[in-house]
Design a protein around this motif. Structure first.
Motif, PDB file in Angstrom:
ATOM      1  N   GLY A 191      30.033 -24.163  17.563  1.00  0.00           N
ATOM      2  CA  GLY A 191      31.332 -23.703  18.065  1.00  0.00           C
ATOM      3  C   GLY A 191      31.944 -24.805  18.923  1.00  0.00           C
TER       4      GLY A 191
ATOM      5  N   MET B 104      28.617 -28.354  30.960  1.00  0.00           N
ATOM      6  CA  MET B 104      28.023 -28.675  32.261  1.00  0.00           C
ATOM      7  C   MET B 104      27.640 -27.423  33.056  1.00  0.00           C
ATOM      8  SD  MET B 104      31.334 -30.115  34.393  1.00  0.00           S
ATOM      9  CE  MET B 104      32.152 -31.049  33.111  1.00  0.00           C
TER      10      MET B 104
ATOM     11  N   CYS C  73      36.287 -22.648  30.296  1.00  0.00           N
ATOM     12  CA  CYS C  73      37.379 -23.644  30.346  1.00  0.00           C
ATOM     13  C   CYS C  73      36.865 -24.971  29.781  1.00  0.00           C
ATOM     14  CB  CYS C  73      37.921 -23.779  31.756  1.00  0.00           C
ATOM     15  SG  CYS C  73      38.414 -22.212  32.496  1.00  0.00           S
TER      16      CYS C  73
ATOM     17  N   PRO D  39      37.907 -22.348  26.333  1.00  0.00           N
ATOM     18  CA  PRO D  39      38.108 -20.917  26.582  1.00  0.00           C
ATOM     19  C   PRO D  39      38.632 -20.729  28.014  1.00  0.00           C
ATOM     20  CG  PRO D  39      35.748 -21.467  26.471  1.00  0.00           C
ATOM     21  CD  PRO D  39      36.486 -22.755  26.411  1.00  0.00           C
TER      22      PRO D  39
ATOM     23  N   HIS E  31      36.076 -16.696  21.556  1.00  0.00           N
ATOM     24  CA  HIS E  31      36.280 -15.366  20.976  1.00  0.00           C
ATOM     25  C   HIS E  31      35.629 -14.259  21.803  1.00  0.00           C
ATOM     26  CE1 HIS E  31      36.900 -17.549  16.897  1.00  0.00           C
ATOM     27  NE2 HIS E  31      37.982 -17.554  17.644  1.00  0.00           N
TER      28      HIS E  31
ATOM     29  N   SER F 263      27.143 -23.344  24.134  1.00  0.00           N
ATOM     30  CA  SER F 263      26.805 -24.002  25.402  1.00  0.00           C
ATOM     31  C   SER F 263      26.209 -23.016  26.404  1.00  0.00           C
ATOM     32  CB  SER F 263      28.055 -24.618  26.035  1.00  0.00           C
ATOM     33  OG  SER F 263      28.733 -25.451  25.143  1.00  0.00           O
TER      34      SER F 263
ATOM     35  N   SER G 133      28.231 -12.244  11.825  1.00  0.00           N
ATOM     36  CA  SER G 133      29.311 -12.024  12.780  1.00  0.00           C
ATOM     37  C   SER G 133      29.178 -10.648  13.433  1.00  0.00           C
ATOM     38  CB  SER G 133      30.640 -12.122  12.016  1.00  0.00           C
ATOM     39  OG  SER G 133      31.693 -11.977  12.909  1.00  0.00           O
TER      40      SER G 133
ATOM     41  N   GLY H 220      32.232 -17.413  23.701  1.00  0.00           N
ATOM     42  CA  GLY H 220      33.162 -18.523  23.941  1.00  0.00           C
ATOM     43  C   GLY H 220      34.618 -18.123  23.771  1.00  0.00           C
TER      44      GLY H 220
ATOM     45  N   GLY I  67      32.113 -25.887  29.883  1.00  0.00           N
ATOM     46  CA  GLY I  67      31.009 -25.015  29.457  1.00  0.00           C
ATOM     47  C   GLY I  67      29.694 -25.733  29.238  1.00  0.00           C
TER      48      GLY I  67
ATOM     49  N   GLY J 196      25.215 -19.516  25.421  1.00  0.00           N
ATOM     50  CA  GLY J 196      24.257 -18.604  24.789  1.00  0.00           C
ATOM     51  C   GLY J 196      22.868 -19.201  24.645  1.00  0.00           C
TER      52      GLY J 196
ATOM     53  N   ILE K 237      34.914  -9.646  21.645  1.00  0.00           N
ATOM     54  CA  ILE K 237      33.683  -8.854  21.795  1.00  0.00           C
ATOM     55  C   ILE K 237      33.871  -7.850  22.930  1.00  0.00           C
ATOM     56  CG2 ILE K 237      31.200  -8.975  22.336  1.00  0.00           C
ATOM     57  CD1 ILE K 237      31.807 -10.373  19.683  1.00  0.00           C
TER      58      ILE K 237
ATOM     59  N   GLY L 120      30.247 -34.736  29.292  1.00  0.00           N
ATOM     60  CA  GLY L 120      30.261 -34.920  30.745  1.00  0.00           C
ATOM     61  C   GLY L 120      29.600 -33.753  31.461  1.00  0.00           C
TER      62      GLY L 120
ATOM     63  N   ASP M 183      24.926 -15.687  15.713  1.00  0.00           N
ATOM     64  CA  ASP M 183      26.104 -16.554  15.655  1.00  0.00           C
ATOM     65  C   ASP M 183      26.695 -16.504  14.252  1.00  0.00           C
ATOM     66  OD1 ASP M 183      27.082 -19.106  17.675  1.00  0.00           O
ATOM     67  OD2 ASP M 183      27.930 -18.959  15.658  1.00  0.00           O
TER      68      ASP M 183
HETATM   69  C1  LIG Z   1      37.836 -31.992  23.503  1.00  0.00           C
HETATM   70  C2  LIG Z   1      36.884 -31.238  24.383  1.00  0.00           C
HETATM   71  C3  LIG Z   1      36.083 -31.933  25.289  1.00  0.00           C
HETATM   72  C4  LIG Z   1      35.221 -31.239  26.140  1.00  0.00           C
HETATM   73  N1  LIG Z   1      34.391 -31.941  26.988  1.00  0.00           N
HETATM   74  C5  LIG Z   1      33.543 -31.270  27.798  1.00  0.00           C
HETATM   75  C6  LIG Z   1      32.654 -31.980  28.656  1.00  0.00           C
HETATM   76  O1  LIG Z   1      32.617 -33.212  28.677  1.00  0.00           O
HETATM   77  N2  LIG Z   1      31.834 -31.261  29.450  1.00  0.00           N
HETATM   78  C7  LIG Z   1      31.838 -29.887  29.457  1.00  0.00           C
HETATM   79  O2  LIG Z   1      31.095 -29.285  30.227  1.00  0.00           O
HETATM   80  N3  LIG Z   1      32.643 -29.188  28.628  1.00  0.00           N
HETATM   81  C8  LIG Z   1      33.499 -29.848  27.802  1.00  0.00           C
HETATM   82  N4  LIG Z   1      34.315 -29.144  26.968  1.00  0.00           N
HETATM   83  C9  LIG Z   1      34.331 -27.675  27.025  1.00  0.00           C
HETATM   84  C10 LIG Z   1      33.154 -27.061  26.317  1.00  0.00           C
HETATM   85  O3  LIG Z   1      33.089 -27.561  24.991  1.00  0.00           O
HETATM   86  C11 LIG Z   1      33.306 -25.537  26.310  1.00  0.00           C
HETATM   87  O4  LIG Z   1      33.651 -25.075  27.602  1.00  0.00           O
HETATM   88  C12 LIG Z   1      31.999 -24.876  25.921  1.00  0.00           C
HETATM   89  O5  LIG Z   1      31.491 -25.377  24.720  1.00  0.00           O
HETATM   90  C13 LIG Z   1      32.152 -23.360  25.831  1.00  0.00           C
HETATM   91  O6  LIG Z   1      30.866 -22.831  25.670  1.00  0.00           O
HETATM   92  P1  LIG Z   1      30.644 -21.359  25.137  1.00  0.00           P
HETATM   93  O7  LIG Z   1      29.184 -21.142  25.034  1.00  0.00           O
HETATM   94  O8  LIG Z   1      31.455 -20.441  25.969  1.00  0.00           O
HETATM   95  O9  LIG Z   1      31.318 -21.380  23.676  1.00  0.00           O
HETATM   96  P2  LIG Z   1      30.739 -22.007  22.316  1.00  0.00           P
HETATM   97  O10 LIG Z   1      29.914 -23.201  22.547  1.00  0.00           O
HETATM   98  O11 LIG Z   1      31.917 -22.109  21.409  1.00  0.00           O
HETATM   99  O12 LIG Z   1      29.768 -20.850  21.798  1.00  0.00           O
HETATM  100  C14 LIG Z   1      30.257 -19.585  21.407  1.00  0.00           C
HETATM  101  C15 LIG Z   1      29.592 -19.209  20.096  1.00  0.00           C
HETATM  102  O13 LIG Z   1      29.891 -17.847  19.818  1.00  0.00           O
HETATM  103  C16 LIG Z   1      29.987 -17.687  18.419  1.00  0.00           C
HETATM  104  N5  LIG Z   1      30.744 -16.468  18.140  1.00  0.00           N
HETATM  105  C17 LIG Z   1      32.015 -16.172  18.506  1.00  0.00           C
HETATM  106  N6  LIG Z   1      32.360 -14.940  18.062  1.00  0.00           N
HETATM  107  C18 LIG Z   1      31.282 -14.458  17.411  1.00  0.00           C
HETATM  108  C19 LIG Z   1      31.014 -13.237  16.727  1.00  0.00           C
HETATM  109  N7  LIG Z   1      31.908 -12.252  16.634  1.00  0.00           N
HETATM  110  N8  LIG Z   1      29.800 -13.090  16.149  1.00  0.00           N
HETATM  111  C20 LIG Z   1      28.856 -14.052  16.224  1.00  0.00           C
HETATM  112  N9  LIG Z   1      29.069 -15.223  16.858  1.00  0.00           N
HETATM  113  C21 LIG Z   1      30.253 -15.415  17.450  1.00  0.00           C
HETATM  114  C22 LIG Z   1      30.686 -18.965  17.969  1.00  0.00           C
HETATM  115  O14 LIG Z   1      30.459 -19.232  16.611  1.00  0.00           O
HETATM  116  C23 LIG Z   1      30.085 -20.014  18.924  1.00  0.00           C
HETATM  117  O15 LIG Z   1      29.016 -20.715  18.317  1.00  0.00           O
HETATM  118  C24 LIG Z   1      35.164 -29.819  26.077  1.00  0.00           C
HETATM  119  C25 LIG Z   1      35.931 -29.132  25.139  1.00  0.00           C
HETATM  120  C26 LIG Z   1      36.782 -29.826  24.289  1.00  0.00           C
HETATM  121  C27 LIG Z   1      37.602 -29.063  23.305  1.00  0.00           C
END
Ligand SMILES: Cc1cc2nc3c(=O)[nH]c(=O)nc-3n(C[C@H](O)[C@H](O)[C@H](O)COP(=O)(O)OP(=O)(O)OC[C@H]3O[C@@H](n4cnc5c(N)ncnc54)[C@H](O)[C@@H]3O)c2cc1C
Length: 389
Positions: free
Chosen positions: A43, A346, A341, A316, A207, A15, A174, A205, A344, A17, A211, A51, A35
């Motif tokens: 992820g 939005m 949290c 997260p 994880h 979301s 990874s 995210g 992510g 990256g 990092i 939302g 990724d």
């Molecule tokens: C049930 C549920 C409902 C939700 N509803 C909403 C909503 O309606 N609206 C909203 O805004 N948010 C919502 N969220 C929250 C949202 O999904 C997260 O906040 C958001 O996806 C986090 O984004 P991110 O980019 O930090 O993580 P991610 O989208 O998880 O991206 C992180 C990426 O890093 C990669 N990665 C991790 N470690 C490594 C590594 N060592 N090497 C290579 N790649 C790695 C992973 O594979 C992953 O693809 C919801 C979450 C849940 C669980």
């Protein structure tokens, strides 16, 4: 041996990256996205129910949310790609004095930041949510500019746009180390290769703290399990995403929210009263009966919905409920885009635009004083504060 060289490396095609990579590549930087999963958005991005709002109680989230809304809502017209954007607003109904007070108390800040949001009476709430329980309904707040997108379509759209601007994506790879020279990052090592770049963005995210630890940093991002579900499509009848802030019966849940997506499916989620720390993603026995009871109590006409699927993903989390975004303290060239949290999806495009602006211009694209609320250097050992989850 020479290693492939880039201007910036983004860890995580999620979301945060993907939009970050897009905004960097759009301005001509050579960007690598890594990724460990097989494709983009696999992820926690795909766990989101879609939302998208700027209606928060925290100024930094409001500003980032406004930027995200601008990006999501204009994406189809500027790029020709449908990301499932639906401008149906967010509605927070109030059935008791406590919730009414909480919502009204937030309005002055929300209006000061230019959000289109106001209190509406019970009749307006009933018009916006046909079939909502009338008994005890006092009214609610409604923000018509908020909406919904498809998390997977949005992630694919950012990825494709980044690639069109020259970004390189490597999947199933990874990140296992950060390459450092003195106190500056010089690249990353993966389970397959080494890549060099003067800028590395940790958007990993749930994880992300692993990092950060590779650079000797202790960044408190802790995964927490949350569940959601989706129905078979029904005739469109519901525009806004509805958030019921009341606690559920017997202390099972705190808030509960649902909406109808652009394909007519009802999507729903709740926040468990007791958080589930950790990475357990097995659906629980309690989720469906608990959420069904809340859904049918609030909108009885939904009692015949066919449920297609439930799932469990990770938020997260950070100790104060705010993302951790900005330069990593003491490590030149490393930026963090972590701790989203439950928000992510939005916040992602807004976070991405600000991270790109930091890299390219040395300053965020929102007011620096407001952006500083997200600083990785702030005191991160405080309790959660934001009231609108
Ligand atoms: C049930 C549920 C409902 C939700 N509803 C909403 C909503 O309606 N609206 C909203 O805004 N948010 C919502 N969220 C929250 C949202 O999904 C997260 O906040 C958001 O996806 C986090 O984004 P991110 O980019 O930090 O993580 P991610 O989208 O998880 O991206 C992180 C990426 O890093 C990669 N990665 C991790 N470690 C490594 C590594 N060592 N090497 C290579 N790649 C790695 C992973 O594979 C992953 O693809 C919801 C979450 C849940 C669980």
């Amino acid at each position: 041996m020479t290693h492939p060289e880039f201007d910036a490396i983004v860890i995580g095609a999620g979301s945060v990256g993907n939009p970050t990579a897009y905004f960097l590549a759009r301005e001509g930087l050579r960007v690598l996205v890594l990724d460990e999963l097989p494709s983009s958005g696999q992820g926690q991005n795909k766990a989101a129910i879609g939302g998208v709002r700027a209606t928060h109680s925290d100024p930094a989230k409001i500003r980032l949310g406004q930027q995200s809304l601008e990006i999501f809502s204009t994406w189809a017209t500027t790029t020709g790609t449908d990301i499932g954007w639906k401008k149906g607003g967010y509605l927070f109904p109030a059935y008791d004095e406590a919730v009414e007070g909480e919502l009204e108390q937030l309005l002055p800040t929300q209006k000061r930041f230019g959000l289109t949001i106001d209190w509406c009476d019970a009749e307006t709430v009933r018009r916006l949510v046909p079939g909502i329980t009338r008994i005890g309904l006092r009214g609610g707040t409604y923000s018509p500019d908020d909406g919904q997108v498809s998390p997977l379509r949005a992630s694919e759209a950012f990825t494709n746009a980044a690639v069109r601007h020259g970004a390189v994506y490597r999947y199933r790879e990874s990140v296992t180390s950060l390459r450092m020279d003195d106190h500056a990052v010089t690249g990353v090592g993966t389970d397959r290769d080494v890549y060099r770049a003067p800028v590395v963005i940790d958007a990993a995210g749930a994880h992300g703290s692993r990092i950060a630890r590779m650079a000797g940093l202790d960044v408190p991002v802790l995964p927490e399990s949350h569940e959601a579900g989706i129905s078979a499509p029904v005739r469109p009848f519901l525009d806004p995403l509805v958030v019921d802030l009341r606690p559920g019966p017997e202390g099972t849940t705190s808030n509960f929210y649902f909406g109808q997506d652009a394909d007519g499916q009802i999507i729903f989620c709740y926040t468990p009263k007791q958080p589930f720390p950790g990475e357990n993603r097995t659906s629980t026995f309690e989720f469906m009966p608990t959420v069904a009871a809340r859904l049918v109590e609030l909108v009885p006409r939904l009692k015949n919905l066919t449920i297609r699927r439930v799932w469990r993903g990770l938020y997260p989390m950070t100790p104060d409920g705010r993302p951790i975004v900005g330069p990593a303290p003491g490590v030149k060239g490393l930026l963090l885009g972590l701790g989203m949290c439950g928000q992510g999806l939005m916040l992602g495009p807004g976070v991405g635009r600000n991270l790109a602006s930091l890299v390219l211009r040395g300053r965020p694209s929102i007011d620096p004083d407001v952006f500083a609320l997200l600083s990785p250097s702030r005191d991160l050992r405080t309790d959660r504060k934001e009231s609108l989850k």
